[in-house]
Design an enzyme around this catalytic site. Structure first.
Site, PDB file in Angstrom:
ATOM      1  N   ARG A 183       0.518   9.628  11.485  1.00 30.32           N
ATOM      2  CA  ARG A 183       0.055   8.299  11.891  1.00 30.32           C
ATOM      3  C   ARG A 183      -0.815   8.447  13.131  1.00 30.32           C
ATOM      4  O   ARG A 183      -0.445   9.129  14.102  1.00 30.32           O
ATOM      5  CB  ARG A 183       1.288   7.435  12.206  1.00 30.32           C
ATOM      6  CG  ARG A 183       0.985   6.029  12.726  1.00 30.32           C
ATOM      7  CD  ARG A 183       0.863   5.040  11.609  1.00 30.32           C
ATOM      8  NE  ARG A 183       0.616   3.689  12.131  1.00 30.32           N
ATOM      9  CZ  ARG A 183       1.578   2.829  12.450  1.00 30.32           C
ATOM     10  NH1 ARG A 183       2.850   3.180  12.310  1.00 30.32           N
ATOM     11  NH2 ARG A 183       1.269   1.614  12.871  1.00 30.32           N
ATOM     12  N   LYS A 239       2.720   4.504   1.242  1.00 32.88           N
ATOM     13  CA  LYS A 239       3.159   5.094   2.513  1.00 32.88           C
ATOM     14  C   LYS A 239       2.805   6.567   2.454  1.00 32.88           C
ATOM     15  O   LYS A 239       3.452   7.358   1.778  1.00 32.88           O
ATOM     16  CB  LYS A 239       4.668   4.921   2.729  1.00 32.88           C
ATOM     17  CG  LYS A 239       5.096   5.429   4.098  1.00 32.88           C
ATOM     18  CD  LYS A 239       6.597   5.400   4.287  1.00 32.88           C
ATOM     19  CE  LYS A 239       6.937   5.816   5.719  1.00 32.88           C
ATOM     20  NZ  LYS A 239       6.375   7.124   6.105  1.00 32.88           N
ATOM     21  N   GLU A 269       0.857  -1.188   0.000  1.00 30.93           N
ATOM     22  CA  GLU A 269       0.000   0.000   0.000  1.00 30.93           C
ATOM     23  C   GLU A 269       0.888   1.231   0.000  1.00 30.93           C
ATOM     24  O   GLU A 269       2.093   1.149   0.247  1.00 30.93           O
ATOM     25  CB  GLU A 269      -0.913  -0.010   1.226  1.00 30.93           C
ATOM     26  CG  GLU A 269      -0.162  -0.073   2.538  1.00 30.93           C
ATOM     27  CD  GLU A 269      -1.017  -0.572   3.692  1.00 30.93           C
ATOM     28  OE1 GLU A 269      -1.053   0.118   4.709  1.00 30.93           O
ATOM     29  OE2 GLU A 269      -1.604  -1.672   3.586  1.00 30.93           O
ATOM     30  N   GLU A 316      -3.678   6.869   8.650  1.00 26.51           N
ATOM     31  CA  GLU A 316      -2.948   8.120   8.425  1.00 26.51           C
ATOM     32  C   GLU A 316      -3.943   9.272   8.354  1.00 26.51           C
ATOM     33  O   GLU A 316      -4.929   9.205   7.603  1.00 26.51           O
ATOM     34  CB  GLU A 316      -2.165   8.045   7.118  1.00 26.51           C
ATOM     35  CG  GLU A 316      -0.994   8.987   7.045  1.00 26.51           C
ATOM     36  CD  GLU A 316       0.236   8.459   7.777  1.00 26.51           C
ATOM     37  OE1 GLU A 316       1.203   9.226   7.926  1.00 26.51           O
ATOM     38  OE2 GLU A 316       0.218   7.283   8.181  1.00 26.51           O
ATOM     39  N   ARG A 369       9.934  -3.599  14.751  1.00 28.75           N
ATOM     40  CA  ARG A 369      10.409  -4.981  14.631  1.00 28.75           C
ATOM     41  C   ARG A 369      10.788  -5.266  13.179  1.00 28.75           C
ATOM     42  O   ARG A 369      10.089  -4.850  12.255  1.00 28.75           O
ATOM     43  CB  ARG A 369       9.324  -5.968  15.066  1.00 28.75           C
ATOM     44  CG  ARG A 369       8.761  -5.745  16.465  1.00 28.75           C
ATOM     45  CD  ARG A 369       9.753  -6.102  17.547  1.00 28.75           C
ATOM     46  NE  ARG A 369       9.183  -5.957  18.873  1.00 28.75           N
ATOM     47  CZ  ARG A 369       8.595  -6.936  19.546  1.00 28.75           C
ATOM     48  NH1 ARG A 369       8.488  -8.128  19.007  1.00 28.75           N
ATOM     49  NH2 ARG A 369       8.105  -6.718  20.758  1.00 28.75           N
TER      50      ARG A 369
END
Length: 532
Positions: free
Chosen positions: A233, A228, A226, A276, A395
């Site tokens: 955020r 960015k 998708e 977003e 992560r």
């Protein structure tokens, strides 16, 4: 304070994560509950308001040290930290205090209600009473500059060891608008039902930057892609008939985006969306630039005119809670299917939109889509493994951001200023200019991107080539050209150049390039027309 000062020293004197976690875990097991709460607050940015101005602190410190104020002021930029400068100039003192951390913090907060003479007397007495690390910590608290090498993740790990509770659960408990003044250790950490606060968000899952092409990620069928987006955020939380909007920085922003209140009309209670926040222009059916969103960020209340000019929607790309059930351990592909179902019946004017996914069969297909990301006002592409759960923090492995290569321009350094902290003896903050005819026009500042060795080299040059001084700023001979990288460009009437850059930094020191070959203001304006 003695126990907290010992913790401070243990953390400050080691770079090993295991040492820091052990010191924190022992502290959380042994310190009074009130001190534990304030320690968590300090490490997560919930510092008490400064009760004394830095100007007064400098004056009182020079008086207590029996040195002229000018000598203190000359020492301060060399040390680079006000709390440390005060600790260094004051006479040595080996005494300690029996007051706890929370008692000192409460005493400091009470200063705002007393006259200046009483504030001064309290501070001078504290400097006399406290010695060593305790005095330094006190200075940190009163200057409001309390920062340590302790991340939220590290603190959560230490809490998990001290309490034997899962890290993910503790990370969730620490999210939200809690403060030592309105909650307790028992309520925040120990209580069985820590989700009673309807506004509490989930810890955000953060992606790592993809350093190369995604070919090494394996079969494309295992991945979803998708855009960015270049926005803020955030999480939209719908619980108990109310809505709450949280930023990734754990800031409650509900009042800043009143449009999102209508989400309760279209989505059921017990819904938490991750997405977003974007200014969305219905006429073009696409997001506006980040510059348009900036007009909304700093406002506590939004006038009707701005609501009309810069309407905000949440572009939802993940579903964390549905009908009150925590979905974070559900694979992303299944969460996405539920999200699509939830958004299917949303009307066009709803304040929530489903963020589209990108269709691709090969990594080459995706690379071609990435090449036109700026046309969509996107920063690049997000890649998410279909089977990935929604984890906590940053992560590696399941979520990647494949950002666009930055825009660049070659510019001339014309001003330099010393840095702070460990770089207080180096010139690290620079102002850059481009040519406009025979004149150099300043257009941006940058302070990151060079190595320590390069900063040392340019510092020696600045000291030998200073033309004028304006306080801490030095005007230097135009000579060095740097490649400036940035993520975006927009018009700005506040700047002499007429443009402003997004996230500027130094990507290369162009020692191979002569001064005359730096870019021009026309080059910047061409970039503004294409990318602005």
């Amino acid at each position: 304070m003695k126990r907290f000062a010992q913790l401070f020293s243990a953390i400050d004197q080691s770079t090993k994560t295991t040492v820091k976690v052990t010191a924190l875990a022992v502290y959380f097991q042994t310190a009074p509950h009130e001190d534990r709460m304030w320690t968590m607050a300090l490490f997560s940015g919930r510092r008490p308001k400064r009760a004394v101005t830095t100007t007064k602190l400098r004056e009182w410190a020079s008086e207590a040290a029996d040195i002229p104020l000018w000598l203190f002021e000359e020492s301060y930029p060399i040390v680079g930290d006000l709390a440390e400068t005060i600790a260094l100039v004051l006479p040595a003192n080996e005494t300690s205090s029996d007051r706890s951390l929370s008692q000192w913090i409460n005493a400091l907060r009470d200063l705002s209600a007393v006259e200046e003479d009483a504030r001064k007397a309290f501070v001078l007495e504290a400097w006399t009473e406290l010695g060593g690390t305790e005095r330094f910590v006190f200075n940190k608290l009163i200057t409001g500059g309390f920062r340590m090498g302790v991340s939220q993740k590290l603190m959560t790990r230490a809490l998990a060891r001290a309490t034997e509770k899962p890290e993910a659960e503790l990370a969730h408990r620490l999210m939200g608008n809690w403060h030592p003044d309105d909650t307790t250790w028992e309520a925040l950490i120990e209580a069985e039902d820590a989700s009673a606060d309807a506004s509490r968000p989930y810890p955000f899952y953060l992606a790592y930057a993809l350093e190369d092409t995604p070919d090494a990620l394996g079969e494309t069928g295992n991945w979803r892609a998708e855009w960015k987006w270049d926005g803020i955020r955030g999480q939209l939380i719908l619980r108990d008939g109310a809505h709450f909007v949280w930023s990734r920085g754990e800031e409650l922003m509900t009042d800043r985006f009143p449009e999102l209140a209508r989400a309760v009309d279209f989505l059921p209670p017990g819904t938490v969306l991750d997405g977003e926040l974007l200014v969305w222009q219905a006429a073009s059916d696409r997001p506006d630039s980040f510059n348009a969103l900036q007009k909304r960020i700093g406002r506590k209340t939004v006038p009707k005119k701005l609501l009309s000019e810069a309407p905000v929607v949440l572009h939802a790309y993940d579903l964390l809670e549905w009908q009150g059930h925590d979905l974070r351990q559900t694979p992303f592909g299944e969460r996405r299917h539920l999200l699509e179902t939830a958004c299917a019946a949303l009307p066009p004017d709803a304040p929530v939109r489903l963020s589209p996914q990108l269709d691709f069969e090969s990594w080459d297909d995706l690379a071609e889509l990435r090449s036109v990301a700026r046309d969509e006002n996107a920063e690049g592409i997000m890649l998410k493994r279909s089977q990935s759960p929604y984890l906590v923090g940053r992560r590696k492995g399941d979520w990647w951001k494949w950002k666009l290569d930055p825009l660049t321009i070659d510019a001339v350094m014309i001003y330099a200023q010393a840095g702070h902290g460990r770089r207080a003896n180096l010139f690290t903050d620079f102002t850059f200019a481009v040519w406009n005819g025979n004149d150099l026009v300043p257009f941006t500042k940058a302070y990151s991107g060079l190595t320590d060795a390069e900063f040392r080299e340019i510092t020696k040059w600045v000291r030998k080539n200073t033309l004028q001084r304006f306080g801490p700023v030095r005007q230097v001979t135009p000579h060095h050209v740097f490649e400036i990288a940035f993520e975006g460009i927009q018009a700005s009437p506040r700047h002499k150049s007429g443009v402003a850059l997004r996230f500027p930094r130094m990507s290369r020191w162009r020692q191979d390039k002569p001064l005359q070959e730096a870019n021009t203001l026309d080059d910047l304006n061409d970039m503004l027309r294409i990318y602005g």
